[in-house]
Write a protein that holds these residues in place. Structure first.
Motif, PDB file in Angstrom:
ATOM      1  N   LEU A  92       0.855  -1.175   0.000  1.00  0.00           N
ATOM      2  CA  LEU A  92       0.000   0.000   0.000  1.00  0.00           C
ATOM      3  C   LEU A  92       0.891   1.224   0.000  1.00  0.00           C
ATOM      4  O   LEU A  92       1.937   1.222   0.639  1.00  0.00           O
ATOM      5  N   GLU A  93       0.494   2.254  -0.725  1.00  0.00           N
ATOM      6  CA  GLU A  93       1.221   3.504  -0.588  1.00  0.00           C
ATOM      7  C   GLU A  93       0.271   4.667  -0.784  1.00  0.00           C
ATOM      8  O   GLU A  93      -0.801   4.508  -1.368  1.00  0.00           O
ATOM      9  N   GLY A  94       0.663   5.800  -0.271  1.00  0.00           N
ATOM     10  CA  GLY A  94      -0.185   6.962  -0.441  1.00  0.00           C
ATOM     11  C   GLY A  94       0.282   8.106   0.423  1.00  0.00           C
ATOM     12  O   GLY A  94       1.262   7.967   1.169  1.00  0.00           O
ATOM     13  N   SER A  95      -0.403   9.219   0.323  1.00  0.00           N
ATOM     14  CA  SER A  95      -0.054  10.341   1.178  1.00  0.00           C
ATOM     15  C   SER A  95      -0.415   9.968   2.611  1.00  0.00           C
ATOM     16  O   SER A  95      -1.261   9.097   2.849  1.00  0.00           O
ATOM     17  N   ALA A  96       0.240  10.613   3.554  1.00  0.00           N
ATOM     18  CA  ALA A  96      -0.002  10.260   4.955  1.00  0.00           C
ATOM     19  C   ALA A  96      -1.476  10.424   5.313  1.00  0.00           C
ATOM     20  O   ALA A  96      -2.046   9.601   6.033  1.00  0.00           O
ATOM     21  N   ASP A  97      -2.118  11.490   4.779  1.00  0.00           N
ATOM     22  CA  ASP A  97      -3.530  11.719   5.093  1.00  0.00           C
ATOM     23  C   ASP A  97      -4.390  10.570   4.577  1.00  0.00           C
ATOM     24  O   ASP A  97      -5.261  10.063   5.281  1.00  0.00           O
ATOM     25  N   ALA A  98      -4.105  10.160   3.337  1.00  0.00           N
ATOM     26  CA  ALA A  98      -4.885   9.071   2.749  1.00  0.00           C
ATOM     27  C   ALA A  98      -4.702   7.795   3.555  1.00  0.00           C
ATOM     28  O   ALA A  98      -5.655   7.053   3.800  1.00  0.00           O
ATOM     29  N   LEU A  99      -3.450   7.532   3.954  1.00  0.00           N
ATOM     30  CA  LEU A  99      -3.190   6.315   4.714  1.00  0.00           C
ATOM     31  C   LEU A  99      -3.902   6.342   6.061  1.00  0.00           C
ATOM     32  O   LEU A  99      -4.428   5.343   6.523  1.00  0.00           O
TER      33      LEU A  99
END
Lengths: 264, 297
Positions: A221-228
């Motif tokens: 999984l990866e993404g911006s901290a907010d999305a995570l």
């Protein structure tokens, strides 16, 4: 700036630990790598810093690039010279050296003595407590001081990228907050790029702007901290929250157990 | 002779001999400090260096300075080469592997020296007078004075190197944790080589002095065995420990020999240091100055 392309790491010629992991560390940012024990986070860091070989591990596939240059075949001291430094988990100070000698040892790749002096002063500015304890054998420092010392020591090589492995491990919450605050300051004031490996996902996602989740040697999984932070799986497995956002209670342990979606 | 005069004589002799032991122990300590390897071939290093000087002087008629320079150069090169060929492949292996390798090396060198240069005892003359300097109750052979002086000088130089210089700090860092030192950009292998080369220097000097004192043949290597009581008393990784350990061993063996030999008919000199060593192991296993294992509670 620092990119891992589909790397595979094998220990002892037989144990496959990383199975094609890719990640990208953005210049000037804090990127975090989350995951459970044994997911391969520390191995990823050691693959970057070139320290795998001292543990009989090897990058067998893929490549690691720093500013467009392949660094996965370089010995560790060359990688430090290029500006990537690793801070091990578990506060690995040079126990029998004093705090200040630890810093001097950290500046091994800096040849100019004057710049070493400056570096020491800079570390003391960020960590005033180390200045008071400069003449103490590092093995006798407290846990928090040791963590500060290993970060300070890594700073001495004037790195562009710091690979920070579980700085919160075994420290009191207040100290953890202090150390994370300093990491943030270093990131802002010294334009230090940070790749942060953490078990404490809540904390890591508050200071990082981008994150990766690793499981069984793969990035899942990866993404911006907010999305995570908003991701339901992350909430369940790393933040200990149920979907409603309330803290889980042990009274209703027989709740519906969520499946990790990325495994299916 | 008045009793206290006899004692003073034994004491002064012990001090000087002890410092000469310290010199050889220093070679051992340097390697242990930097690489954690126990070098069982220390005595053989000294023997080879002794052979080099004696043969250069005797067979080729070289001037002393050239013979010494040659021995230094060869021993440094030997140290570097040894690290490269024998020890580097053993990095990361159990410490026993290194120990066995140095024991094997010792046997090879003990065979190589006489094979190459002949088994007979060779003199190693130095241009210093033979007559002892008499000073009050003391009776001092000049070679011992020279040996002690050289010892102290090199102990001071290496002591300074480890405590103050950046390379010395890096070397201690390597000794603490090779992996972390690597992560700090220290080229660990280069420091290993440096440590072995430094041992080469110390061994060359030891060969010069002990070779003069005992004559050069395969038995010169036996000096190496005295290193063990010295370093175990002083601490395996401590330079001040090498001095103190050397002094204790030198004094104890001389004083013991002086007082006990007449009763038992000799031989005390050779076993007194080991009795002391065993006692030391029971009381303070890391030596007087050795590094203690730091445990925070």
């Amino acid at each position: 700036m620092l990119a891992l392309n589909n790397i595979e790491v094998i220990y002892d010629g037989i144990i496959l630990v990383l199975k094609g992991a890719s990640l990208n560390v953005r210049e000037g940012g804090i990127t975090t790598l989350l995951g459970a024990n044994g997911a391969g986070k520390s191995t990823t860091l050691k693959a970057i810093s070139g320290l795998l070989r001292s543990e009989r591990g090897e990058v067998t596939k893929g490549s690691i690039e720093f500013h467009g240059e392949r660094v996965d075949r370089l010995p560790p001291h060359e990688i430090v010279r290029r500006g990537i430094v690793q801070v091990f988990e578990g506060r690995r100070v040079f126990e029998h050296l004093t705090a200040e000698e630890n810093l001097i040892a950290g500046a091994h790749v800096v040849s100019d003595v004057r710049r070493v002096r400056e570096g020491i002063e800079r570390v003391y500015e960020y960590f005033p407590r180390l200045k008071e304890r400069r003449a103490v054998q590092a093995g006798y420092l407290s846990g928090g001081e040791q963590q500060m010392l290993v970060i300070g020591r890594a700073l001495m090589s004037r790195p562009r990228v710091m690979l920070l492995d579980e700085p919160s491990l075994g420290l009191a919450p207040m100290l953890v907050e202090e150390i994370f605050g300093i990491v943030q300051r270093l990131n802002r004031e010294e334009e230090l790029t940070v790749l942060l490996v953490e078990q404490n996902a809540t904390l890591a996602l508050t200071i990082a702007e981008h994150g990766y989740v690793m499981e069984n040697g793969r990035i899942v999984l990866e993404g911006s901290a907010d999305a995570l932070r908003e991701n339901a799986d992350i909430k369940e497995f790393y933040l200990g929250l149920t979907e409603v956002g309330a803290r889980k209670s042990y009274r209703d342990v027989k709740h519906y157990k969520r499946r990790k979606r990325w495994l299916s | 002779m008045v009793d206290w005069q006899f004692f003073a004589l034994l004491l002064s002799n012990g001090v000087l001999i002890g410092l000469m032991y310290s010199l050889i122990a220093l070679g051992f300590v340097l390697v242990y400090k930097a690489t954690d390897a126990i070098n069982f071939a220390q005595g053989e290093f000294v023997m080879i260096a002794g052979f080099l000087v004696a043969v250069a002087l005797g067979a080729y008629g070289a001037p002393l300075w050239l013979a010494v320079a040659l021995a230094l150069a060869v021993m440094i090169a030997f140290g570097f080469g040894l690290e490269r060929v024998m020890l580097r492949p053993l990095i990361g292996r159990p410490i026993v592997a290194v120990i066995m390798a140095t024991i094997g090396l010792a046997a090879i060198l003990r065979g190589f020296g006489p094979l190459m240069w002949g088994a007979e005892t060779k003199p190693l003359p130095l241009p210093i007078p033979d007559e002892p300097i008499v000073w009050g109750p003391f009776f001092i052979p000049p070679i011992q004075l020279l040996g002690a002086g050289v010892s102290l000088l090199f102990l001071a130089i290496f002591g300074w190197f480890f405590l103050r210089s950046r390379q010395g700090i890096a070397m201690r860092a390597v000794a603490d944790s090779q992996q972390v030192a690597m992560a700090m950009g220290v080229n660990v292998e280069r420091y290993f080589a440096l440590a072995w080369a430094m041992t080469g220097i110390v061994s060359a000097l030891g060969g010069l002095i002990w070779g003069n004192l005992l004559g050069v043949d395969v038995h010169l290597a036996l000096v190496g065995f005295k290193v063990f009581p010295v370093v175990i008393l002083g601490g395996l990784d401590s330079i001040p420990g090498a001095i103190i350990g050397g002094l204790i061993v030198g004094i104890v063996e001389n004083v013991a020999a002086g007082y006990i030999d007449p009763w038992v008919g000799g031989g005390t000199k050779d076993f007194a240091p080991y009795v002391l060593m065993i006692l030391a192991l029971m009381i303070r296993p890391y030596g007087i100055f050795g590094k203690q294992i730091i445990e925070r509670v």
